[in-house]
Scaffold this active site. Structure first.
Site: not given
Ligand code: PEP
Length: 246
Positions: A8, A10, A92, A94, A164, A170, A209
């Site tokens: 992803n 973003k 997601h 976000e 998630e 992040g 992460s």
């Molecule tokens: C994500 O945005 O779906 C995500 C898991 O980000 P990160 O791997 O940076 O934690």
């Protein structure tokens, strides 16, 4: 079933950056896991062209629930499909946080994606505060119930679910393998209860992460069908290291 490693991007990826991520993926050779990249909408068509014949999938990061209309700035599922996307990330955290997206809206988008021939990747996950007060399972259960359609033109939901935990996205904090195992087992049982055999076969990705250093352990957890990767998907070397982790 083959695991899926989905990137992803973003709101990252000008043309040069997109080319630098995608180039090495094209020549990755035979992998034991499937690869998917979800660039920003502006890069989808070019990414599809660059990855033609490579076997690496391309997806969008969101879509509108309607097929077309007066929705300035939005992109529909048929438009993503038309640009060559095969998947779309929906719900997601976000989007839920920045745009106030609700479960019923995500459910409508999921149906729109399936109707357009896209495989939806529906994201669920609890906040840190919800986990602290033991509400993680209740929150994820409610999101699954609200965000996934019961069926789609006679068939069961045929998408992908991504767990998630919001506090792990992040942040560099990762859920423990025990927490991931417990939540993925819970999601599997909810999917099986609702969708029967199709629910048993649904891929459940872990996201939060994921890095080359922790990928092997996370991907070995039962009912983990792959990873949804944010930050580490912006470097082809790290993304491929996750895909190859053993
Ligand atoms: C994500 O945005 O779906 C995500 C898991 O980000 P990160 O791997 O940076 O934690």
């Amino acid at each position: 079933m083959r695991q899926l490693i989905a990137g992803n991007w973003k709101m990252h990826g000008l043309t040069a950056e997109a080319e630098s991520i995608v180039g090495p993926l094209r020549h990755a050779g035979v992998l034991e896991r499937d690869l998917l990249v979800c660039p920003p909408a502006t890069q989808i068509a070019a990414t599809v062209r660059m990855l033609a014949g490579s076997g690496v999938g391309v997806g969008g990061q969101d879509c509108h629930a309607a097929t077309h209309g007066a929705h300035t700035g939005d992109i529909s599922a048929p438009m993503l499909r038309d640009a060559g996307a095969q998947y779309v990330i929906l719900g997601h955290s976000e989007r839920r946080q920045d745009h106030g997206e609700t479960d019923p809206q995500i459910r409508a988008k999921t149906q729109a994606a399936q109707a357009a021939g896209l495989r939806p990747i529906v994201c669920v996950g609890e906040t840190d505060a919800e986990r602290q007060v033991d509400r993680a399972f209740a929150v994820v259960g409610a999101q699954l119930l609200g965000s996934l359609p019961d069926s789609f033109t006679g068939g069961a939901f045929d998408g992908i679910v991504a767990y998630e935990p919001i506090w792990a996205i992040g942040t560099g904090r990762t859920a423990t393998e025990a927490d991931v195992a417990a939540m993925h087992l819970f999601i599997r049982s909810e999917l099986t209860r609702r969708f029967g055999a199709a629910g048993q076969a649904t891929l459940i990705l872990y996201g939060g992460s994921v890095r080359p250093t922790n990928a092997a352990a996370l991907l070995a957890v039962p009912h983990v069908g792959g990873a949804l990767v944010g930050g580490a998907s912006l470097k082809a070397e790290d993304f491929l290291a996750i895909a190859r982790a053993k």
